[in-house]
Motif scaffolding. Structure first.
Motif, PDB file in Angstrom:
ATOM      1  N   THR A 128       0.895  -1.167   0.077  1.00 36.32           N
ATOM      2  CA  THR A 128      -0.032  -0.028  -0.058  1.00 36.32           C
ATOM      3  C   THR A 128       0.993   1.213   0.129  1.00 36.32           C
ATOM      4  O   THR A 128       0.569   2.107  -0.787  1.00 36.32           O
ATOM      5  CB  THR A 128      -0.874  -0.074   1.076  1.00 36.32           C
ATOM      6  OG1 THR A 128      -1.759  -1.156   1.106  1.00 36.32           O
ATOM      7  CG2 THR A 128      -1.801   1.163   1.278  1.00 36.32           C
ATOM      8  N   PHE A 129       1.801   1.287   0.607  1.00 36.04           N
ATOM      9  CA  PHE A 129       2.945   2.446   0.885  1.00 36.04           C
ATOM     10  C   PHE A 129       3.473   2.607  -0.628  1.00 36.04           C
ATOM     11  O   PHE A 129       3.381   3.876  -0.925  1.00 36.04           O
ATOM     12  CB  PHE A 129       4.017   2.120   1.756  1.00 36.04           C
ATOM     13  CG  PHE A 129       4.734   3.117   2.275  1.00 36.04           C
ATOM     14  CD1 PHE A 129       4.485   3.863   3.540  1.00 36.04           C
ATOM     15  CD2 PHE A 129       5.721   3.649   1.015  1.00 36.04           C
ATOM     16  CE1 PHE A 129       5.430   4.930   3.782  1.00 36.04           C
ATOM     17  CE2 PHE A 129       6.567   4.884   1.703  1.00 36.04           C
ATOM     18  CZ  PHE A 129       6.491   5.432   2.876  1.00 36.04           C
ATOM     19  N   ARG A 130       3.731   1.689  -1.300  1.00 30.22           N
ATOM     20  CA  ARG A 130       4.555   1.690  -2.594  1.00 30.22           C
ATOM     21  C   ARG A 130       3.269   2.326  -3.388  1.00 30.22           C
ATOM     22  O   ARG A 130       3.704   2.852  -4.454  1.00 30.22           O
ATOM     23  CB  ARG A 130       5.183   0.489  -3.058  1.00 30.22           C
ATOM     24  CG  ARG A 130       6.248   0.176  -2.378  1.00 30.22           C
ATOM     25  CD  ARG A 130       6.926  -1.246  -2.926  1.00 30.22           C
ATOM     26  NE  ARG A 130       7.868  -1.892  -2.084  1.00 30.22           N
ATOM     27  CZ  ARG A 130       9.333  -1.525  -2.309  1.00 30.22           C
ATOM     28  NH1 ARG A 130       9.439  -0.622  -3.423  1.00 30.22           N
ATOM     29  NH2 ARG A 130      10.402  -2.010  -1.406  1.00 30.22           N
ATOM     30  N   SER A 131       2.206   1.921  -3.451  1.00 32.98           N
ATOM     31  CA  SER A 131       1.083   2.418  -4.460  1.00 32.98           C
ATOM     32  C   SER A 131       0.822   3.768  -4.332  1.00 32.98           C
ATOM     33  O   SER A 131       0.577   4.383  -5.160  1.00 32.98           O
ATOM     34  CB  SER A 131      -0.253   1.591  -4.142  1.00 32.98           C
ATOM     35  OG  SER A 131       0.030   0.027  -4.431  1.00 32.98           O
ATOM     36  N   ILE A 132       0.854   4.220  -3.121  1.00 31.95           N
ATOM     37  CA  ILE A 132       0.837   5.728  -2.681  1.00 31.95           C
ATOM     38  C   ILE A 132       1.902   6.617  -3.315  1.00 31.95           C
ATOM     39  O   ILE A 132       2.020   7.558  -3.995  1.00 31.95           O
ATOM     40  CB  ILE A 132       0.411   5.846  -1.307  1.00 31.95           C
ATOM     41  CG1 ILE A 132      -0.821   5.232  -0.767  1.00 31.95           C
ATOM     42  CG2 ILE A 132       0.283   7.518  -1.017  1.00 31.95           C
ATOM     43  CD1 ILE A 132      -1.105   5.542   0.681  1.00 31.95           C
ATOM     44  N   LYS A 133       3.309   5.789  -2.970  1.00 29.78           N
ATOM     45  CA  LYS A 133       4.412   6.615  -3.097  1.00 29.78           C
ATOM     46  C   LYS A 133       4.589   6.651  -4.613  1.00 29.78           C
ATOM     47  O   LYS A 133       5.122   7.537  -5.471  1.00 29.78           O
ATOM     48  CB  LYS A 133       5.460   5.813  -2.703  1.00 29.78           C
ATOM     49  CG  LYS A 133       6.877   6.241  -2.831  1.00 29.78           C
ATOM     50  CD  LYS A 133       7.187   7.815  -2.382  1.00 29.78           C
ATOM     51  CE  LYS A 133       8.483   8.256  -2.892  1.00 29.78           C
ATOM     52  NZ  LYS A 133       8.837   8.586  -4.268  1.00 29.78           N
ATOM     53  N   ALA A 134       3.921   5.848  -5.634  1.00 30.48           N
ATOM     54  CA  ALA A 134       3.929   5.958  -7.142  1.00 30.48           C
ATOM     55  C   ALA A 134       3.414   6.786  -7.671  1.00 30.48           C
ATOM     56  O   ALA A 134       3.703   7.314  -8.970  1.00 30.48           O
ATOM     57  CB  ALA A 134       3.405   4.414  -7.675  1.00 30.48           C
ATOM     58  N   LEU A 135       2.551   7.586  -6.858  1.00 28.94           N
ATOM     59  CA  LEU A 135       1.921   8.815  -7.480  1.00 28.94           C
ATOM     60  C   LEU A 135       2.642  10.211  -7.136  1.00 28.94           C
ATOM     61  O   LEU A 135       2.503  11.398  -7.621  1.00 28.94           O
ATOM     62  CB  LEU A 135       0.566   9.109  -6.772  1.00 28.94           C
ATOM     63  CG  LEU A 135      -0.484   8.039  -6.947  1.00 28.94           C
ATOM     64  CD1 LEU A 135      -1.455   8.121  -6.092  1.00 28.94           C
ATOM     65  CD2 LEU A 135      -0.789   8.029  -8.376  1.00 28.94           C
TER      66      LEU A 135
END
Length: 612
Positions: A128-135
């Motif tokens: 989840t952290f990486r999914s948000i960081k991808a933005l």
């Protein structure tokens, strides 16, 4: 009905962001009064839980007591939201925020279907952290979604809040490389911060295609909330420049009292975040007492001689009674003028250095004022060729006396005086001799002389009428410029005007009155001749109708003819052509109707006689 753990991501944020339990450091009494005026409940409550949370959060920070009736009505809405299965994450976020302030009583079974007795964790927090960081973007800003290519500073604050929630719910430690990448994004975001000349810093939104354009206040609030939330869940401190943090606090303290509830809440809530967060503490933004500080006057120098320091490395003493820092005395050579004082503040306790941000060197302009001595004032008329003095008079600038001199266009006028500081040093003011103008348009006459001497550090600045000069100027050449139009006296422009006496043209000569009456008689004679002629021709009235109705129409018919003749007379005397024609049309139609009836009756009567 069971709910997904992701549903409660926002619930952790309500506790981890800018917790304000026990805060009461009012910005000003005006803020408390404005808060009561802006956050007014309608029918004992607020329109939504979001409005209720903003109002209660503001009241909590400013130390405003909540009424029991208001708390009861809001708590009822909070419990209804928490027990409903259709509540949105945003509603739950604000419901728990309100519950954290009001401490609404709730049954334990309310949350039995929502979570277990054990701690709630995300099964894939790092994903989840990486999914948000991808933005995130290269400049530190964030996108709202993968489908929206526009990056936003406001969205960066929301993303940091969301990441702090993920870290709080993680069952294991998040990869420190990812934490470091977010910290690097924060540093890049601060590289794009805006700045005013007075050292105020703020974040501004740069999007142009957003439906709701966020202003500097809302954008800065979003970033600081996200920053404080993220700093509260990581172990390392954020290496942020203290001057920018202080500049943000200065921005929110300098906007006064916002007139909008949202802006008011953003101001108070952000200052509370800066006041209480353990990583980005800013001293006294809400009036709290500062820790022991060491305040040093690094150097002081004149604005006109920046390379020469008058004071260097002087530690200020602290007065605990008035809570002020002061300098014992100034050097003996300290004279009037404009100076720059450079201060440096350090926290004495090394353990507090990670809690408070004291900023970098602070420059403060200081004006040292005093009485300037003015002496040897003289006014002289000089020969323009030889420079010899032809006329010279002394001036008493402290008194009310005036002088008079005369000069021509071949001479020069000189005004001289000496100015010195209290220490006897020569003083040059910012303003000097301003009485005469450069051009007189070759107009001879008397000109008043006015002397203005002033400066920001001069306590005895003056504006004095010192006299007048009689100028004898030559005639202007043909191509000389004309003087500007003189100002018009408002009284002569808008006052009463002179009385206008109008003389009409003398009337034309008229004939004697007797001749006019004789002419009138002559004009009436044809009428009598017409009547006599009718009698001579044997006109009779035997055929005049005798019945009531025909006789009435016959009388009206003759009256109509008389009315036409009268109309002709009125046209001759006073009526215009158009009025006469309109009246004649009406009378013509009237005569046609009644005349037709009269003539029809006569024709019928004549036919009966012939048949008999």
């Amino acid at each position: 009905m069971a709910r997904s753990p992701l549903r409660f991501l926002v619930l952790i944020l309500a506790i981890s962001i800018c917790h304000a339990a026990g805060i009461f450091h009012p910005i000003s009494d005006s803020h408390r009064s404005a808060a009561l005026d802006l956050f007014k409940p309608v029918d004992g409550s607020f329109a939504s839980l979001e409005e209720a949370y903003e109002a209660l959060r503001t009241f909590e920070v400013l130390g405003i007591e909540k009424t029991a009736e208001l708390s009861k009505a809001i708590c009822k809405s909070v419990l209804g939201t928490l027990e409903s299965s259709s509540s949105t994450p945003k509603d739950l976020f604000h419901a728990l925020g309100v519950n954290g302030i009001l401490k609404c009583s709730s049954k334990e079974e309310t949350f039995e279907d929502q979570t277990s007795k054990t701690d709630l964790h995300l099964s894939d927090a790092e994903g989840t952290f990486r999914s948000i960081k991808a933005l995130s973007q290269s400049d530190g800003r964030w996108r709202y979604s993968s489908n929206n290519p526009e990056s936003s500073t406001f969205a960066a604050g929301i993303a940091l809040e969301a990441l702090s929630g993920v870290v709080s719910l993680a069952s294991s430690e998040i990869d420190q490389f990812m934490i470091g990448a977010v910290k690097n994004d924060i540093v890049k975001l601060f590289d794009s911060i805006e700045k005013y000349d007075d050292g105020t810093f703020y974040f501004d939104e740069k999007l142009v295609n957003m439906r709701e354009q966020q202003g500097p206040l809302a954008t800065t609030s979003s970033v600081v909330r996200g920053l404080t939330a993220f700093s509260s869940v990581i172990t390392e401190s954020l290496n942020l420049p203290g001057d920018k943090i202080l500049g943000i606090a200065k921005f929110f303290l300098g906007i006064g009292i916002p007139g909008d509830t949202k802006n008011f809440f953003d101001q108070v809530d952000l200052l509370a975040c800066l006041e209480n967060n353990r990583q980005v503490k800013v001293n006294t933004v809400l009036g709290s007492h500062a820790p022991p500080l060491t305040v040093t006057l690094v150097r002081a120098f004149s604005s006109s001689a920046r390379d020469n320091s008058i004071i260097e490395n002087q530690e200020l003493k602290f007065d605990p009674q008035d809570a002020v820092y002061f300098l014992d005395d100034l050097p003996a050579s300290f004279d009037v003028g404009e100076y720059i004082f450079v201060f440096k503040m350090l926290v004495q306790d090394s353990e507090q250095q990670t809690v408070y941000a004291t900023g970098t060197l602070t420059q403060v302009p200081i004006y040292v004022t005093g009485l300037i001595k003015i002496e040897n004032a003289k006014i002289a008329v000089l020969d323009s060729d030889l420079g010899s003095v032809e006329t010279q008079k002394k001036l008493d600038l402290a008194g009310e006396s005036t002088v008079s001199v005369s000069a021509n266009h071949l001479q020069k006028l000189r005004l001289s005086f000496q100015m010195s500081t209290p220490l006897g040093n020569a003083f040059k003011p910012h303003q000097d001799f301003l009485g005469l103008v450069e051009k007189f348009f070759y107009l001879s006459g008397r000109y008043d002389i006015q002397l203005t001497v002033g400066d920001a550090v001069m306590e005895n600045s003056l504006l004095r009428e010192i006299g007048y000069v009689e100028l004898d100027l030559p005639e202007p050449p043909e191509n000389a410029s004309r003087p500007p139009p003189q100002p018009v006296d408002p009284y002569t422009r808008y006052g009463p005007k002179a009385e206008i006496t109008h003389i009409f043209r003398a009337p034309e000569k008229r004939p004697p009155e007797e001749l006019s009456l004789a002419f009138l008689v002559l004009t009436i004679l044809p009428l009598f001749g017409f009547i006599i002629g009718l009698l001579r021709l044997g006109v009779n009235l035997k055929n005049f109708p005798t019945s009531a109705v025909p006789a009435t129409f016959a009388v009206i018919f003759h009256l109509g003819i008389a009315a036409v003749l009268l109309l002709y007379v009125l046209f001759w005397l006073k009526l215009d052509l158009f009025t006469t024609l309109k009246t004649l049309c009406f009378l013509g139609v009237f005569l046609m109707v009644v005349g037709h009836r009269t003539l029809s009756h006569l024709a019928s009567a004549s036919a009966k006689l012939k048949s008999a």
